[in-house]
Scaffold this active site. Structure first.
Site, PDB file in Angstrom:
ATOM      1  N   GLU A   9       0.788  -1.230   0.000  1.00  0.00           N
ATOM      2  CA  GLU A   9       0.000   0.000   0.000  1.00  0.00           C
ATOM      3  C   GLU A   9       0.826   1.289   0.000  1.00  0.00           C
ATOM      4  O   GLU A   9       0.634   2.149   0.856  1.00  0.00           O
ATOM      5  CB  GLU A   9      -0.923   0.023   1.236  1.00  0.00           C
TER       6      GLU A   9
HETATM    7  C1  TNX Z   1      -4.607  -3.917   4.600  1.00  0.00           C
HETATM    8  S1  TNX Z   1      -2.912  -6.276   4.355  1.00  0.00           S
HETATM    9  C2  TNX Z   1      -3.338  -3.699   5.106  1.00  0.00           C
HETATM   10  C3  TNX Z   1      -3.184  -3.270   6.503  1.00  0.00           C
HETATM   11  C4  TNX Z   1      -4.502  -3.012   7.157  1.00  0.00           C
HETATM   12  C5  TNX Z   1      -5.488  -4.077   6.774  1.00  0.00           C
HETATM   13  C6  TNX Z   1      -6.802  -3.947   7.464  1.00  0.00           C
HETATM   14  C7  TNX Z   1      -1.897  -5.259   4.142  1.00  0.00           C
HETATM   15  C8  TNX Z   1      -0.684  -5.773   3.587  1.00  0.00           C
HETATM   16  N1  TNX Z   1      -2.183  -4.000   4.444  1.00  0.00           N
HETATM   17  O1  TNX Z   1      -2.356  -2.134   6.578  1.00  0.00           O
HETATM   18  O2  TNX Z   1      -4.300  -3.008   8.535  1.00  0.00           O
HETATM   19  O3  TNX Z   1      -5.687  -4.033   5.390  1.00  0.00           O
HETATM   20  O4  TNX Z   1      -7.608  -5.046   7.199  1.00  0.00           O
END
Ligand code: TNX
Length: 533
Positions: free
Chosen positions: A329
């Site tokens: 992300e």
């Molecule tokens: C996605 S999964 C994220 C996290 C969040 C989560 C909440 C991932 C690699 N990144 O930063 O906490 O969703 O469900």
């Protein structure tokens, strides 16, 4: 009906109970179970643990005896020589053939495999290694039914030969959004161990907090150990906490994988180390729950030394083979810069002798090497050997499949199945729902090899559940989300596909939840499970 051996009070207490076989009692369900005719084994006043002098076997024998002592309030001897009288729990290390594994069984999986054979006199646990003996002991614990006399157990006659399907059976726990201390992690390790999970991946850093004290950069934990989502109390692991946690996990054959999330999810680092920001000033603390806004900068002089120091320290503090670099992300960075930073992290960890794990986004940064400096061959090897963790089913399948074609191994964490921070239903008091509601059956009824059809089976290392803690503030909330779904994920990761069956699984669940209640864990009484069965 069981008759019991004439004459002993232990045997008389056996007369009315009929203990179960592993097919009805053990989660994850073992690969192979053969019920045998005859009276159950009685483990009563003569119960003892018999082991060779091999230190691996002795270590497990001591754990087993300790558990039996706590449950019976009587001392349980660990002996090397035995007279063969009834009531022995025998631990043996032997070769794969003696365990009963088919020729060609993967050598890594064989380490965790075991054989458990119950006669009227003894239960014999046989394994290639300590990990397998421990798994056998966990199966025995789930099989043993209390007898009528206090502190006695009955075990049905049977043969179990069991081997895991996947090598990596993990749980990712986010201790960055909310901090959980070593005491809570020990309880997480215990419940994982009972389900034969073997990897605890700790998401140690994020925008909201930095949870590990690294010697080269004490300001990280000093400053950003204090913060957490919603201005809740923070916390961090000292080097001593970390060592103790790793030792505890290791004694249960669970490997801890530390995650330092980068090049995004780094606000806590930017808050503690001003030189990591373009203006040279520390970022403000962040205690909300947005994602994707913070980032490192490849062109700042402080960035590379930061990566070297932090990743070098974390690698040195962690005996296991893996370090996770996050990589997820990063919404405000061009692909070229992302690639530079991910590859810098891979290079630092390769130099420290670690294999890199990253979220699926790193797949795009792994292929092709450039330059021809002295480190090039090592970097290429590290990139090719990386492990990619697939989580977001909305995207990335192609990139992950391509990385697998080029040698990467894949861990499956499909959010709609194993994101245990998703609510069970609209009434669940904590949790998120961006990937929908995830009921127990959703976590159970899926086939790992169908998640990424283009990735060959031999590239799939395993399955990992994840529990993000934006909304999770207490241990009670944490276990409510974890249990019973973690048991479902454990069975997906351990048991052969042909042995899995939702109806049978949900009928077995109340045996697990009874134990969790006794041990003080909270769990979710899903309407999908026949509790009064
Ligand atoms: C996605 S999964 C994220 C996290 C969040 C989560 C909440 C991932 C690699 N990144 O930063 O906490 O969703 O469900």
């Amino acid at each position: 009906m069981a008759q019991g051996t004439e004459g002993t009070s232990d045997a008389r207490s056996a007369a009315h109970a009929q203990p179960p076989t592993a097919t009805d009692a053990v989660t994850p369900i073992p690969a192979h179970v053969e019920p045998r005719a005859g009276d159950p084994l009685v483990l009563g006043s003569g119960a003892r643990v018999v082991t060779s002098t091999d230190p691996q076997a002795v270590a497990i024998a001591v754990l087993v005896a300790g558990r039996m002592e706590r449950a019976s309030d009587r001392s349980i001897a660990v002996v090397h020589e035995d007279d063969g009288s009834p009531g022995a729990v025998v631990l043996r290390l032997a070769d794969a053939a003696a365990v009963g594994l088919p020729p060609g069984t993967d050598a890594g999986l064989a380490q965790e495999a075991y054989r458990l054979e119950v006669t009227d006199r003894s239960v014999v646990l046989t394994a290639v290694a300590g990990a397998g003996l421990l798994n056998a002991a966990r199966t025995l614990q789930q099989l043993a039914e209390p007898g009528e006399a206090p502190g006695t157990w009955l075990v049905a006659r049977q043969l179990v030969v069991d081997v895991p399907r996947f090598a990596w059976r993990g749980l990712c726990l986010d201790v960055a959004r909310h901090f959980f201390g070593v005491d809570v992690l020990r309880r997480v390790v215990d419940v994982m161990a009972s389900l034969k999970l073997n990897v605890l991946h700790l998401h140690l850093t994020d925008d909201q907090g930095w949870r590990i004290d690294v010697p080269s950069r004490p300001e990280l934990a000093d400053v950003s150990g204090k913060t957490a989502v919603g201005d809740d109390p923070g916390g961090f692991y000292t080097a001593q906490d970390w060592t103790q946690l790793l030792a505890y996990a290791e004694s249960r054959h669970i490997t801890v994988v530390p995650e330092i999330d980068l090049p995004g999810h780094v606000n806590a680092a930017l808050h503690a180390v001003g030189e990591l920001t373009p203006g040279g000033r520390p970022a403000r603390a962040y205690t909300g729950i947005d994602v994707g806004f913070s980032r490192l900068h490849a062109d700042l002089p402080a960035t590379r030394p930061f990566l070297r120091d932090v990743l070098g320290d974390v690698a040195a503090m962690t005996p296991g083979p893996w370090v996770h670099i996050g990589g997820d992300e990063v919404l405000t960075m061009e692909p070229a810069e992302y690639r530079t930073l991910v590859r810098a992290a891979v290079e630092e960890l390769a130099a420290a002798g670690k294999t890199v794990v990253g979220w699926q986004e790193i797949a795009s940064a792994l292929d092709g090497a450039e330059g021809d400096g002295p480190g090039r061959a090592a970097l290429e090897e590290a990139l090719a050997g990386a492990i990619v963790q697939y989580w977001d089913e909305r995207e990335g399948a192609e990139e992950v499949t391509r990385a697998a074609d080029q040698g990467a191994r894949v861990i499956l964490s499909p959010a709609t199945r194993v994101y245990l921070d998703m609510r069970y239903d609209a009434a669940t008091p904590v949790g998120l729902d961006w990937a929908g509601h995830v009921e127990v059956r959703d976590s159970y009824d899926w086939e790992p090899l169908e998640v990424l059809p283009g990735v060959p089976a031999d590239r799939v290392l395993g399955v990992e559940a994840a529990l993000w803690t934006e909304t999770v503030r207490t241990a009670e909330d944490l276990f409510l989300l974890l249990l019973p779904r973690l048991a479902a994920v454990a069975e997906v990761a351990w048991s052969p596909a042909a042995r899995r069956d939702w109806e049978a699984f949900r009928r077995r669940l109340p045996r697990q939840t009874r134990r969790w209640t006794e041990e003080g864990y909270t769990w979710y009484p899903s309407p999908q499970v026949p509790w009064s069965h």
